[in-house]
Design an enzyme around this catalytic site. Structure first.
Site, mmCIF file in Angstrom:
data_model
loop_
_atom_site.group_PDB
_atom_site.id
_atom_site.type_symbol
_atom_site.label_atom_id
_atom_site.label_comp_id
_atom_site.label_asym_id
_atom_site.label_seq_id
_atom_site.Cartn_x
_atom_site.Cartn_y
_atom_site.Cartn_z
ATOM 1 N N VAL A 71 0.915 -1.227 -0.024
ATOM 2 C CA VAL A 71 -0.172 -0.226 -0.044
ATOM 3 C C VAL A 71 0.866 1.339 0.024
ATOM 4 O O VAL A 71 1.585 1.306 1.040
ATOM 5 C CB VAL A 71 -0.878 0.125 1.259
ATOM 6 C CG1 VAL A 71 -1.606 1.431 1.307
ATOM 7 C CG2 VAL A 71 -2.074 -1.085 1.311
ATOM 8 N N ALA A 131 4.351 4.017 3.095
ATOM 9 C CA ALA A 131 4.051 2.846 2.368
ATOM 10 C C ALA A 131 4.060 1.734 3.229
ATOM 11 O O ALA A 131 4.833 1.975 4.397
ATOM 12 C CB ALA A 131 4.739 2.603 1.127
ATOM 13 N N LYS A 132 3.675 0.504 3.055
ATOM 14 C CA LYS A 132 3.700 -0.635 4.036
ATOM 15 C C LYS A 132 3.459 -1.696 3.024
ATOM 16 O O LYS A 132 2.828 -1.699 1.949
ATOM 17 C CB LYS A 132 3.027 -0.494 5.263
ATOM 18 C CG LYS A 132 3.499 -1.426 6.272
ATOM 19 C CD LYS A 132 4.773 -0.467 6.767
ATOM 20 C CE LYS A 132 5.348 -1.381 8.127
ATOM 21 N NZ LYS A 132 6.364 -0.658 8.884
ATOM 22 N N GLY A 133 3.839 -2.770 3.288
ATOM 23 C CA GLY A 133 3.899 -4.245 2.595
ATOM 24 C C GLY A 133 4.085 -5.281 3.543
ATOM 25 O O GLY A 133 4.455 -5.203 4.800
ATOM 26 N N ASP A 175 10.788 -5.215 8.616
ATOM 27 C CA ASP A 175 9.828 -4.804 9.543
ATOM 28 C C ASP A 175 9.770 -6.075 10.323
ATOM 29 O O ASP A 175 10.512 -6.999 10.224
ATOM 30 C CB ASP A 175 8.570 -4.450 8.924
ATOM 31 C CG ASP A 175 7.419 -3.861 9.978
ATOM 32 O OD1 ASP A 175 7.646 -2.709 10.226
ATOM 33 O OD2 ASP A 175 6.864 -4.620 10.519
#
Length: 424
Positions: free
Chosen positions: A67, A112-114, A153
């Site tokens: 995202v 953002a992140k995934g 992460d």
């Protein structure tokens, strides 16, 4: 002005918390419903299937997400997590918090992140590599050193970042060091990156103790989580003279009211894989019990929503410094505020990681690397400036540190968006 956003009602849904915080900041800034809707909606979302050939020859299909929340201030930036709890709502929330975090510490990124929904602890190293490379190839159209730069992460590390960088580079036909951060130093990583988030947490935690008039030497502290953030945070707190009385991980917790020998505990974890069984300590009945000890400082450095409507009234710490993203729900925030607990919000407290990720990206793009002392000094400067800005805003508006941090960050992003205008 009062604004609101319709979201699922659930105290522990991180997206509910993120959007609630955004709506509050928009109201304080009087920016209107249009800006609220714009900043509440991710710019781009990708959900992909990640087929994996297991070591036994069977095929399993995993699900991954990426995202990009906002791109108004620069390329998207955010971690990749491998966890069975990964969901699209979680990734949306984390991407939004990354946007505010970057804006608050004046980093020219959007959030953002995934992640991929699986538990890497029960997969082989070869299987994790295949998941990483397939996931990278599936989201590759939106990745790039000037478009979207992943980082480690939960469940990922510098080896995963190396595989991501290599997969991207092979497909581009040349080495692209700046496509990810959190890499090994041998592949263009930055000195000081591994401990950067922890160092930032400790920097503002010590500032918050001083703000409360609590001397650091001998101050009691507990750290929930002994992973990427919690481990070095506990070590750095002990080095600063604090008395780290309790530490937990996903398997349990240990306690010593006189202060744990944190370096010895770290060696124990290296040898056994958990804090449980550390000889120079007493076990706690439940890992979460450390959240409710009588403390000067509590550092929740595990996962989201550990402090919530059901348990916030039990917190007895004077200061809570959020090492994790979203560990305190909005309902818990209200309870803690009424109890006089000073909460240093995640977008400030754990911003050290993205600050040094930015430094790593800059160094990779320039092909010129800095000394660790230089990295740490620049990190401390950014954290101190952000802390002072948040404290000043909170005093000026008579609001909490979280509301002040979110308001400053949202205002920065909104101003960038307004300056650029709406296309077409």
């Amino acid at each position: 002005m009062t604004v609101s956003l319709t979201v699922p009602v659930h105290d522990r849904n991180p997206l509910v918390a993120a959007r609630s915080q955004l709506a509050d900041a928009i109201g304080l800034l009087d920016l209107g419903h249009g800006m609220l809707d714009m900043l509440a909606t991710p710019r781009r979302e990708v959900t992909v299937s990640v087929p994996l050939r297991r070591d036994d020859g069977s095929v399993e299909v995993l699900v991954g997400h990426r995202v990009q929340h906002n791109l108004s201030r620069g390329p998207a930036k955010g971690g990749v997590r491998f966890s069975p709890d990964v969901s699209l709502d979680e990734v949306r929330a984390l991407a939004m918090w990354m946007t505010w975090k970057c804006a608050l510490v004046n980093i020219p990124y959007g959030g953002a992140k995934g992640g991929v929904a699986f538990d890497p602890r029960v997969y082989s190293r070869g299987e994790i590599q295949r998941v990483t490379r397939r996931y990278t190839s599936e989201i590759m159209p939106i990745l790039g050193p000037t478009t979207d730069i992943p980082a480690p992460d939960i469940g990922t590390d510098e080896q995963v970042m190396s595989w991501m960088m290599d997969t991207y580079s092979v497909n581009r036909g040349h080495t692209v060091l700046g496509v990810v951060t959190g890499k090994p130093v041998a592949l263009g990583g930055s000195l000081g990156r591994a401990s950067a988030t922890s160092r930032g947490v400790v920097h503002v935690a010590l500032a918050a103790l001083a703000h409360r008039g609590i001397a650091v030497r001998g101050a009691s502290a507990a750290v929930q989580g002994f992973g990427k953030v919690g481990r070095d945070a506990a070590l750095l707190l002990a080095e600063a003279g604090a008395r780290v009385v309790a530490v937990s991980d996903q398997y349990g917790a240990v306690h010593d009211p006189d202060g744990l020998d944190v370096p010895a505990l770290a060696h124990h974890v290296d040898a056994t894989g958990s804090v449980v069984g550390f000889a120079a300590s007493e076990p706690m009945d439940a890992g979460d019990d450390l959240l409710f000890l009588d403390l000067d400082l509590l550092v929740p450095a595990a996962v989201e929503a550990v402090l919530n409507a059901d348990n916030a009234h039990r917190v007895r710490a004077s200061v809570v410094a959020e090492g994790a993203n979203g560990p305190t729900t909005p309902a818990a925030d209200a309870v803690l505020a009424d109890a006089g607990v000073l909460v240093v919000p995640d977008i400030l407290a754990n911003a050290g990681g993205v600050i040094v990720s930015y430094f790593e990206w800059v160094q990779a793009n320039q092909a010129y690397w800095w000394s660790e002392d230089d990295v740490n000094a620049r990190l401390a400067e950014r954290m101190q400036a952000a802390w002072e800005a948040v404290v000043a805003c909170a005093a000026r508006r008579d609001i909490s540190l979280r509301r002040a941090a979110t308001t400053l960050a949202v205002e920065t992003v909104a101003n960038a968006h307004l300056a650029r205008g709406l296309y077409p």
